[in-house]
Design an enzyme around this catalytic site. Structure first.
Site, short mmCIF file in Angstrom:
data_model
loop_
_atom_site.label_atom_id
_atom_site.label_comp_id
_atom_site.label_asym_id
_atom_site.label_seq_id
_atom_site.Cartn_x
_atom_site.Cartn_y
_atom_site.Cartn_z
N GLY A 64 -6.27 -35.13 2.14
CA GLY A 64 -5.10 -35.09 3.02
C GLY A 64 -5.46 -35.35 4.47
O GLY A 64 -4.82 -36.17 5.14
N SER B 53 -24.01 -23.03 -5.90
CA SER B 53 -24.07 -24.50 -5.99
C SER B 53 -24.92 -25.00 -7.15
O SER B 53 -25.98 -24.46 -7.45
CB SER B 53 -24.64 -25.07 -4.71
N ARG C 3 -22.01 -30.65 -16.19
CA ARG C 3 -21.40 -29.33 -16.11
C ARG C 3 -20.79 -28.86 -17.41
O ARG C 3 -20.96 -27.71 -17.81
CB ARG C 3 -20.33 -29.35 -15.03
N HIS D 213 -13.29 -24.32 -12.11
CA HIS D 213 -13.80 -24.83 -10.85
C HIS D 213 -13.07 -26.08 -10.35
O HIS D 213 -12.98 -26.33 -9.15
CB HIS D 213 -15.27 -25.14 -11.04
N GLU E 131 -8.03 -34.29 -5.73
CA GLU E 131 -8.02 -33.53 -6.98
C GLU E 131 -6.62 -33.48 -7.59
O GLU E 131 -6.46 -33.29 -8.80
CB GLU E 131 -8.54 -32.10 -6.74
N LEU F 5 -16.02 -34.56 -3.56
CA LEU F 5 -15.94 -34.85 -2.14
C LEU F 5 -15.82 -36.36 -1.96
O LEU F 5 -15.04 -36.85 -1.14
CB LEU F 5 -17.19 -34.33 -1.43
#
Lengths: 234, 638, 269
Positions: free
Chosen positions: B45, B284, B330, B401, B425, B441
């Site tokens: 944004g 992390s 993940r 997450h 996202e 990111l």
């Protein structure tokens, strides 16, 4: 409808002014004035203290030193006016900064815990005016002799020894304790304001401030102490 | 509803370049005639709002926090990927593209992913120019680290605060435009409704969270960059305020919702301690560079970790996935952790935890190196758990997450509502069924800095003239009335349970039936329990206060009501996707060694759901995925 | 578990500042029954959550407080606990402060940040938009999207990058202002300005940046820094006062230079 209070407008920024005006009204500018005048006032204090120590060489030496200082009236008055100017700057910055600080937190906390600030730092606004009062007294006392009952023009040693006995000596010693607080935070703060400490903050600046403060204030205080204890006498 | 991806023709490598040339432009003098609303001030944004304002569009930006800098992108720790190949280890745009497609288990659109990999390099340039203090080598050049799912070092980082630094870069660019008067920033405003006029998104209705006022804002286009919906699990690494309201209301206005069942469970979070727990904290993934994950070999082994000898430990990731080991993707790492805990080999008070052990790394590299790399994370762990990870291994467990699913968008990032664009996202576009670390990111910034400035211009250039729509238009009036009515209803129920209470219950249902493992039976159960929960909510929630002031209970209740509905859609989607892929693991569809078994014949597609009314089942539409440049294969990290 | 303190339950007395809105005078209210059986494993904000749930269930208004990420990075939370912003623990935001920092029977006074530049909007929530305006005044590098040079064309010595990152770690929570006896924002301004001033990318705008940011901070009504050091002591990211010294130096340099004739702020979009 919806023009929102929280929508940031650049409105609260002060209008463009001359560089000098900007400097004289900005918080860092005022701080720099405070620090700059502080540097010279501290150096003056150091010099004054060293001069005072000549009292230990006896009346002759001290009186000669006094006479030396009065030899060139133009120079003397130049220095005096310079000092007055520095004190003026110091007071001007103090007034401007304090006025702003007093409005920055209209409502205080019910409970407050200090974690890093010192009594010295928090009492600057108290020790400052008290020191000013002391300096005025000191000038009337030992420079002009106005409030000195036994003042003799030019007899510096005599004036000193007769002037610093009893309660007066105690006042002078108390004033030096106050000066110690003021200098300890002031000298360190002045270095920070002038942007001196590199890297992680603290140690060097604090050490310099501590040594300087002890040197100046103990040096000053020995004289009334010596008078009170009879080490210095007529 | 038609799902037209609008992927441009031509070879994959040149699609975006050619398309940038083919798209329509708006002449600089005309740009200021167009207005756009950006909802959300995170990476996507803020970068979009700043970039669009720089181009000359009239931008209004909204966030629910007290400052745009609070958006939850700020919490991303590890890093951002870019195909710079600074390490000379064989990286390239092609490899980043391939890793992302494979990491997403072949459920993402090729063209989007390739574009993402292409612009990844520009993002790093942009951020460095903005003053993002990325980690450096002694040469003064940029440093990299490795991340899960990749065999090259392509992750750029700023200590353990990469998201913070990237967001501050975008925030600074945004505030610069605010200062110049090019962006109007509305903080403490929450979007409540998208307003459609003649089929096009023409504005939003928001609640001013400070005054309670319901405000209308009109524009020529609306951009949603409002993040994911992972708080549907209640306990999540998301911010407490994170919610699905913006995208959910858009869905109800006609924006298709794609792949809601693709929700990522991050493998390395600090385990839950008790019922009071309000959120989970991520450790992390970069920790997996030097930490080794293990559990005791024996079930119910309650000895302290240093009492368990080496040969009684099971370094299960290294054992099962020797090629990627502790850096496996993940979804795979999370499921492996669940598996060993389900076997009764979990550690900690609750048994829901595995060790992440730095003893070897500390022996090898020294405690100072480890402190330099991860010091802030270790400190955070110690603050939360009261345990010292330099001395005893960390305990970690997976937690919600990220959500790969989101509003369906075409190649231009436009949803099925014309003029409604969705970034970051909040959309579904680039990560397929599983997102690789350090890619969120990248996507947020790619969308905001480098995609929307082109595609929005193309949209304006295509429509050319917009009818003037004022906020007194009936569509706005209607939306305002709806929003006011809903608040009134919530305030009037006066039941005996708090919104948080319902949220916790929702989380339990979702975690149990639609978390790391899903089955037809469980999902069907959830689809019975969720409507019941919804009914109970609208009868039993208690919202004190009024709607004319700051009312955090009202804010929460509105968000929870939407999350309950979204939970239903999520379960429905999970039920209908009769395969396992990426983070979506259907227990019925697994290989003999418990890996996800895809069904490319029947499910190589995007499922996008169309809202059809309060009490009717949404319609599932399909956008087929075609892979022309990669070969569909079973993902293997062995 | 090794070194892990066992969970305990605490009974506390809370004295909380309650204020309906900006205009309300506000007052302290005491909560005792609502603050019973607080687990030492809870974070400070989770404790407030529990108190709020109990307040709502008994038909009273919950305590409004700001928070979002709850992992110490967004900077939205922050209350003064027993006279210390973010509570007693060093380098810890209120959301990461755990109740194990307190004892059974403790009495906690919970107040909002107090500064005229941070007006209270409700209970423990304050308006910190002044910080955004300070950044908008000059806390950026004027680079437009798309015209950046190749990243490795600008080498940054590791020492400078690390120092810049130390400053950039600021989360904008405002604890420095809350702690400062003068309600000065200098640590915030210094962190933001020096993060950029320390990098070669930020050098061209160094002078205009510091002048504009200080102008804005002064205009917002923050007090002046008199080097007490309280800011540094409570900063959850342990940002050093040395950055204030740097800012002072940069300000002096900028003030001594003759301003150039070209337009100040750089092109608008």
């Amino acid at each position: 409808m919806s023009v929102v209070a929280s929508s940031p407008a650049a409105g609260r920024r002060p209008a463009p002014r001359s560089r000098l005006q900007r400097f004289l009204t900005s918080s860092i500018g005022l701080k720099l004035i405070m620090a700059f005048s502080g540097v010279f006032l501290s150096l003056f204090a150091l010099g004054h203290m060293l001069g005072n120590l000549q009292a230990y060489q006896g009346a002759e030496a001290l009186d000669a030193y006094g006479a030396l200082l009065h030899k060139e009236p133009a120079l003397l008055w130049g220095v005096r006016l310079g000092l007055l100017g520095l004190v003026g700057m110091h007071i001007f910055a103090y007034l401007a900064l304090t006025r702003r600080n007093n409005t920055a937190r209209p409502k205080g906390y019910r409970q407050r815990k200090w974690r890093e600030s010192s009594y010295a730092s928090r009492s600057m606004t108290l020790t400052g005016p008290l020191l000013l009062a002391f300096i005025v007294y000191h000038i009337l006392h030992l420079t002009t002799g106005t409030v000195h009952p036994d003042y003799e023009e030019g007899a510096v040693y005599h004036n000193l020894v007769t002037g610093l006995g009893g309660v007066n000596g105690l006042i002078y010693i108390a004033a030096m304790a106050m000066l110690a607080f003021h200098l300890w935070h002031g000298v360190w703060s002045m270095m920070l304001t002038l942007g001196l400490p590199e890297g992680r903050y603290g140690s060097l600046g604090r050490t310099v401030a501590t040594i300087f403060t002890i040197l100046v204030t103990v040096g000053f205080a020995t004289v009334p102490l010596a008078v009170l204890t009879g080490v210095l006498h007529l | 509803m038609e799902l037209k991806s609008n992927v441009p023709p031509g070879p994959l490598e040149t699609k975006w370049t050619q398309h940038k040339f083919d798209m329509k432009l708006i002449n600089p003098a005309n740009k200021r005639k167009y207005s756009v609303i950006v909802v959300g001030s995170g990476l996507a944004g803020a970068s979009a709002a700043a970039s669009l304002a720089e181009l000359g569009y009239q931008v209004s930006c909204f966030c629910y926090q007290d400052s745009p800098r609070r958006a939850h992108s700020i919490a991303a720790q590890g890093g951002i990927n870019a195909a710079k190949n600074y390490q000379n280890d064989g990286d390239s745009v092609q490899r980043l593209f391939y890793d992302t497609i494979k990491g997403g288990d072949f459920r993402a659109r090729e063209a989007n992913v390739h574009r993402l990999a292409e612009v990844s390099v520009n993002i790093i340039d942009q951020c460095v120019a903005q003053g993002v203090p990325f980690a450096r080598e002694y040469s003064g050049l940029l440093a990299n680290r490795s991340f899960g799912g990749a065999q090259v070092s392509r992750t750029f980082y700023a200590r353990g605060q990469t998201g913070q630094q990237l967001l501050l870069g975008a925030y600074q660019a945004l505030e610069r435009q605010v200062g110049l008067g090019a962006v109007k920033m509305y903080t403490r405003h929450e979007m409540q409704q998208v307003v459609k006029v003649e089929g096009k998104a023409r504005g939003i209705v928001v609640r001013n969270l400070e005054t309670g006022e319901i405000e209308s804002h009109a524009a020529d286009a609306v951009i949603l960059a409002t993040g994911g919906y992972g708080t549907v699990f209640y306990l999540a690494t998301y911010a407490k305020g994170a919610n699905c309201t913006a995208i959910w209301r858009a869905y109800k206005k006609g924006a298709a919702f794609a792949n809601p069942c693709y929700t990522q469970i991050h493998p390395t979070c600090i385990p839950v301690t008790g019922d009071h727990q309000s959120k989970l904290t991520l450790m992390s993934e970069s920790l997996r560079n030097d930490g080794r994950i293990w559990v005791p070999k024996a079930r119910g082994d309650k000895r302290a970790p240093d009492q368990i000898p080496e040969d009684e430990r099971d370094y299960y990731l290294e054992r099962k996935y020797p090629a990627f080991g502790n850096l496996s993707p993940r979804d795979i790492s999370s499921r492996a952790a669940k598996e060993v805990c389900d076997e009764g080999r979990g550690v900690g008070k609750t048994g829901f935890g595995v060790y992440l052990d730095f003893a070897d790394a500390i022996n090898r590299l020294g405690v100072d190196t480890i402190r330099e790399r991860y010091g802030n994370l270790f400190d955070m762990y110690e603050r939360i758990t009261d345990e010292d990870p330099y001395k005893s291994p960390m305990r970690i467990y997976p937690a919600s997450h990220y959500t790969m699913g989101g509003l369906w968008v075409d190649y231009h990032l436009m949803s099925t509502i014309e003029g409604l664009f969705v970034l970051g996202e909040a959309n579904f576009s680039d990560h397929g069924a599983n997102r690789l670390g350090a890619s969120a990111l990248m996507q947020g910034l790619a969308d905001g800095y480098f995609v929307i400035p082109y595609t929005l211009g193309n949209y304006f250039g295509t429509v050319r003239t917009f009818d003037k729509v004022g906020i007194d238009h009936p569509a706005f009036q209607e939306a305002r009335a709806e929003v006011a009515e809903r608040s009134k209803r919530l305030l009037g129920i006066n039941g005996d349970r708090t919104a948080d209470d319902f949220h916790r219950e929702l989380g339990k249902i979702m975690w149990n039936y639609s978390g790391m493992g899903r089955s037809e039976e469980g999902l069907k159960k959830a689809l019975v329990e969720l409507p019941a929960l919804k009914e109970e909510f609208w009868k039993g929630v208690r919202v004190p206060g009024t709607d004319g002031e700051i009312n955090q209970s009202l804010e929460k209740a509105g968000r929870v009501a939407d999350l309950i509905e979204l939970g239903q859609l999520l379960c429905l989607d999970a039920l209908e996707r009769r395969e396992s892929c990426g983070a979506h693991f259907r227990e019925e569809y697994q290989t003999p060694d418990h890996e996800a078994r895809r069904d490319d014949e029947n499910f190589c597609h995007v499922a996008a759901w169309e809202y059809t009314g309060e009490d009717s089942t949404p319609v599932r539409h399909v956008e087929p995925l075609t892979f022309e440049n990669v070969h569909l294969q079973t993902r293997s990290y062995k | 578990m090794a070194g892990h303190g066992e969970e305990k339950l605490l009974n506390l007395t809370l004295n909380v500042w309650r204020q309906r809105n900006r205009g309300d005078a506000g007052r302290f209210e005491t909560y005792k029954d609502e603050a019973r059986d607080i687990s030492t494993d809870m974070s400070f904000l989770e404790m407030l959550d529990v108190v709020n749930e109990r307040l709502i269930k008994s038909g009273r208004e919950p305590i409004a407080f700001d928070h979002d990420c709850r992992e110490g990075i967004c900077g939205q939370c922050g209350v003064v606990v027993n006279g210390s912003p973010h509570g007693p623990r060093k380098a810890t935001t209120a959301c990461q402060l755990h109740m194990r920092s307190f004892q059974d029977g403790d009495s906690l006074t919970i107040e909002p940040w107090r500064a005229s530049a941070f007006p209270v909007v409700k209970d423990l929530m304050v308006d910190r938009s002044a910080f955004d305006r300070i950044v908008a005044a000059g806390g950026y590098i004027s680079v437009r999207t798309g015209n950046a040079p190749e990243a490795n064309n600008i080498p940054v010595p590791k020492y400078d990058a690390d120092l810049s990152m130390d400053a950039a770690a600021c989360i904008g929570c405002g604890a420095c202002v809350a702690a400062c006896p003068n309600a000065s924002a200098m640590l915030f301004v210094a962190a933001k300005a020096e993060h950029l001033n320390l990098l070669p990318q930020g050098a061209p705008e160094k002078d205009s940046r510091v002048l504009a940011m200080i102008d804005q901070a002064d205009g917002e009504g923050f007090g002046n820094c008199t080097n007490h050091g309280e800011c540094e002591a409570v900063c959850p990211k342990e940002i050093s006062m040395a950055f204030i010294a740097r800012l002072n130096r940069d300000y002096l340099k900028a003030s001594l230079k003759r301003p150039r004739a070209s337009a100040a702020a750089g092109g608008a979009g």
